[in-house]
Design a protein around this motif. Structure first.
Motif, PDB file in Angstrom:
ATOM      1  N   THR A 145      37.322  24.457   7.354  1.00 36.37           N
ATOM      2  CA  THR A 145      38.312  23.554   6.755  1.00 36.37           C
ATOM      3  C   THR A 145      37.709  22.191   6.473  1.00 36.37           C
ATOM      4  O   THR A 145      38.021  21.558   5.446  1.00 36.37           O
ATOM      5  CB  THR A 145      39.527  23.424   7.691  1.00 36.37           C
ATOM      6  OG1 THR A 145      40.083  24.718   7.938  1.00 36.37           O
ATOM      7  CG2 THR A 145      40.597  22.534   7.079  1.00 36.37           C
ATOM      8  N   HIS A 146      36.846  21.725   7.377  1.00 43.47           N
ATOM      9  CA  HIS A 146      36.190  20.431   7.176  1.00 43.47           C
ATOM     10  C   HIS A 146      35.344  20.459   5.897  1.00 43.47           C
ATOM     11  O   HIS A 146      35.398  19.534   5.068  1.00 43.47           O
ATOM     12  CB  HIS A 146      35.320  20.108   8.392  1.00 43.47           C
ATOM     13  CG  HIS A 146      34.792  18.711   8.385  1.00 43.47           C
ATOM     14  ND1 HIS A 146      33.887  18.237   9.309  1.00 43.47           N
ATOM     15  CD2 HIS A 146      35.033  17.653   7.551  1.00 43.47           C
ATOM     16  CE1 HIS A 146      33.596  16.977   9.042  1.00 43.47           C
ATOM     17  NE2 HIS A 146      34.281  16.601   7.984  1.00 43.47           N
ATOM     18  N   VAL A 147      34.547  21.513   5.731  1.00 48.79           N
ATOM     19  CA  VAL A 147      33.707  21.616   4.527  1.00 48.79           C
ATOM     20  C   VAL A 147      34.575  21.720   3.282  1.00 48.79           C
ATOM     21  O   VAL A 147      34.286  21.105   2.241  1.00 48.79           O
ATOM     22  CB  VAL A 147      32.771  22.833   4.642  1.00 48.79           C
ATOM     23  CG1 VAL A 147      31.958  23.006   3.361  1.00 48.79           C
ATOM     24  CG2 VAL A 147      31.829  22.671   5.831  1.00 48.79           C
ATOM     25  N   LEU A 148      35.648  22.490   3.354  1.00 50.37           N
ATOM     26  CA  LEU A 148      36.551  22.636   2.218  1.00 50.37           C
ATOM     27  C   LEU A 148      37.141  21.285   1.819  1.00 50.37           C
ATOM     28  O   LEU A 148      37.199  20.932   0.630  1.00 50.37           O
ATOM     29  CB  LEU A 148      37.659  23.627   2.575  1.00 50.37           C
ATOM     30  CG  LEU A 148      38.554  24.147   1.436  1.00 50.37           C
ATOM     31  CD1 LEU A 148      39.158  25.496   1.818  1.00 50.37           C
ATOM     32  CD2 LEU A 148      39.673  23.175   1.097  1.00 50.37           C
ATOM     33  N   ALA A 149      37.568  20.508   2.825  1.00 46.42           N
ATOM     34  CA  ALA A 149      38.162  19.197   2.546  1.00 46.42           C
ATOM     35  C   ALA A 149      37.144  18.251   1.923  1.00 46.42           C
ATOM     36  O   ALA A 149      37.456  17.495   0.990  1.00 46.42           O
ATOM     37  CB  ALA A 149      38.742  18.608   3.824  1.00 46.42           C
ATOM     38  N   ARG A 150      35.921  18.269   2.441  1.00 40.85           N
ATOM     39  CA  ARG A 150      34.882  17.398   1.882  1.00 40.85           C
ATOM     40  C   ARG A 150      34.606  17.747   0.425  1.00 40.85           C
ATOM     41  O   ARG A 150      34.471  16.872  -0.435  1.00 40.85           O
ATOM     42  CB  ARG A 150      33.600  17.517   2.702  1.00 40.85           C
ATOM     43  CG  ARG A 150      33.652  16.881   4.084  1.00 40.85           C
ATOM     44  CD  ARG A 150      32.386  17.131   4.856  1.00 40.85           C
ATOM     45  NE  ARG A 150      31.216  16.647   4.135  1.00 40.85           N
ATOM     46  CZ  ARG A 150      29.958  16.925   4.490  1.00 40.85           C
ATOM     47  NH1 ARG A 150      29.736  17.703   5.533  1.00 40.85           N
ATOM     48  NH2 ARG A 150      28.949  16.439   3.800  1.00 40.85           N
ATOM     49  N   ARG A 151      34.519  19.057   0.125  1.00 36.86           N
ATOM     50  CA  ARG A 151      34.229  19.458  -1.251  1.00 36.86           C
ATOM     51  C   ARG A 151      35.401  19.144  -2.173  1.00 36.86           C
ATOM     52  O   ARG A 151      35.208  18.770  -3.331  1.00 36.86           O
ATOM     53  CB  ARG A 151      33.887  20.939  -1.289  1.00 36.86           C
ATOM     54  CG  ARG A 151      33.533  21.477  -2.647  1.00 36.86           C
ATOM     55  CD  ARG A 151      32.462  20.649  -3.365  1.00 36.86           C
ATOM     56  NE  ARG A 151      31.214  20.575  -2.635  1.00 36.86           N
ATOM     57  CZ  ARG A 151      30.116  20.012  -3.101  1.00 36.86           C
ATOM     58  NH1 ARG A 151      30.121  19.439  -4.304  1.00 36.86           N
ATOM     59  NH2 ARG A 151      29.016  19.968  -2.372  1.00 36.86           N
ATOM     60  N   ALA A 152      36.625  19.285  -1.660  1.00 37.88           N
ATOM     61  CA  ALA A 152      37.796  18.928  -2.460  1.00 37.88           C
ATOM     62  C   ALA A 152      37.783  17.435  -2.787  1.00 37.88           C
ATOM     63  O   ALA A 152      38.163  17.017  -3.890  1.00 37.88           O
ATOM     64  CB  ALA A 152      39.077  19.305  -1.715  1.00 37.88           C
TER      65      ALA A 152
END
Length: 388
Positions: free
Chosen positions: A266-273
């Motif tokens: 989720t952290h990586v997803l949020a950063r990429r978003a």
């Protein structure tokens, strides 16, 4: 949807600081307080009345240290305290007590005791106990005095034994705290995913900033979750009254790795978003819908663990699993917009990874979880079992 559940950490903090939260915190502490009080009094009585020691201060101190331990380490710490006391007596009585008292002498004692202790154990608690024992024997407990180092070692052994027996006979619930910590982490993840979906929908990276701030501080929550489950596993091992719950505690232990992985995903997803919004690029409505659905799945899982209902779990987990299987079938390459940018594909990859993580939280193996994903390769390692 995002506004209803965003700022989860602030809401939990507000509840914790409220009168109701304070009362609940006191209630949660009643059993540990009772354990410590009963065991400390019993250890002092045994050391003073049965062992005949005049000042058995270390018996109740050992009780307080051991019962206050968390993270499933109390058995090892009980042994470390006892071993450290014995070594401290030997080192102090045989080597250091003739040095006298003074700043330089104390420095030599502590350095020597720590060096000797390091040969016997890597435990910092053992090393500290050896150094403390040497200092006490050389200062206020010299050989031949009213309180000897041998008395102190016996008192430590009595305190450690009484603490372990108390934990076995008056056990704390092995799963309640663990379930609460899992529920807290899953609810926070739901809030973060809500913010990510809202930010992508509005193409506003500012909406995702709070999500990133929240998820960057989740390591303490993960540590608390791991500690609670380790303590529960130890309680189930120690107490015969809890042996029947060991299988369920073991199942909770298996939840920790996928929950940890889901947080990181989720952290990586949020950063990429956040990067995608800053670049003024976009993802498809279907990708946003997938993230919304994952936020709902996280909240549903949180509710299952928070309510602590076996009946609810037997109904809700299969339903959530089926919903996640459908999401896996919807997460093929076709959901990325035509001429989609790298960030859009990364978000899809992290969405797929999160589906696998959550399916593992629900009890599926990694192989079975990966097999629900719509294939993105002509030769997938795990051929699809189901996709819509």
């Amino acid at each position: 949807m995002a506004k209803e559940r965003m700022s989860t950490r602030e809401r939990l903090k507000a509840v914790d600081l409220s009168l109701q939260g304070r009362i609940q915190r006191v209630r949660n502490r009643l059993l540990p307080i009772a354990q410590t009080a009963v065991a400390a009094g019993l250890a002092f009585w045994i050391a003073s009345e049965l062992a005949g020691h005049e000042q058995p201060f270390f018996a109740p101190i050992s009780v307080i240290i051991i019962i206050g331990m968390t993270g499933g380490e109390r058995i090892n710490k009980a042994w470390d305290i006892s071993m450290g006391c014995i070594l401290g007596v030997l080192v102090g009585d045989l080597i250091f007590y003739r040095l006298g008292v003074g700043g330089p002498q104390i420095a030599v004692m502590v350095a020597g005791a720590l060096a000797i202790a390091s040969f016997f154990s890597r435990s910092q608690l053992v090393n500290n106990q050896v150094a403390i024992g040497s200092v006490l024997i050389a200062t206020i407990m010299p050989p031949g005095g009213d309180v000897t180092g041998i008395d102190r070692s016996i008192d430590a052994f009595i305190g450690a034994s009484v603490a372990m027996v108390t934990l076995a006979l008056i056990p704390q619930g092995p799963v309640r705290k663990a379930r609460q910590e899992i529920a807290k982490v899953m609810e926070l993840m739901s809030s973060v995913l809500d913010d990510v979906a809202a930010g992508l929908r509005a193409r506003d990276s500012g909406v995702i900033d709070e999500a990133l701030a929240s998820i960057r501080t989740t390591q303490n929550d993960i540590d608390a979750m791991s500690t609670a489950i380790a303590s529960g596993a130890e309680s189930a091992k120690l107490s015969p009254f809890l042996w029947a719950s060991r299988r369920y505690v073991h199942s909770l232990e298996n939840v920790i790795p996928p929950v940890d992985a889901a947080i990181r995903t989720t952290h990586v997803l949020a950063r990429r978003a956040h990067v995608l919004c800053d670049d003024r690029d976009e993802v498809s409505d279907e990708q946003i819908a997938l993230i919304d659905a994952l936020a709902k799945a996280c909240l549903d899982i949180s509710s299952v663990y928070e309510l602590n209902s076996t009946q609810l779990q037997s109904v809700a987990i299969p339903r959530i699993t089926n919903e996640l299987r459908v999401l896996g079938g919807r997460s093929g390459m076709e959901v990325v917009p035509d001429r989609g940018v790298l960030s859009a594909y990364v978000i899809l990859a992290q969405t797929r990874s999160l589906i696998v993580d959550l399916l593992q939280v629900c009890g599926m193996s990694r192989e079975s979880a990966a097999a629900v994903l719509a294939p993105t390769s002509e030769s997938p390692k795990y051929p699809p079992e189901f996709y819509a």
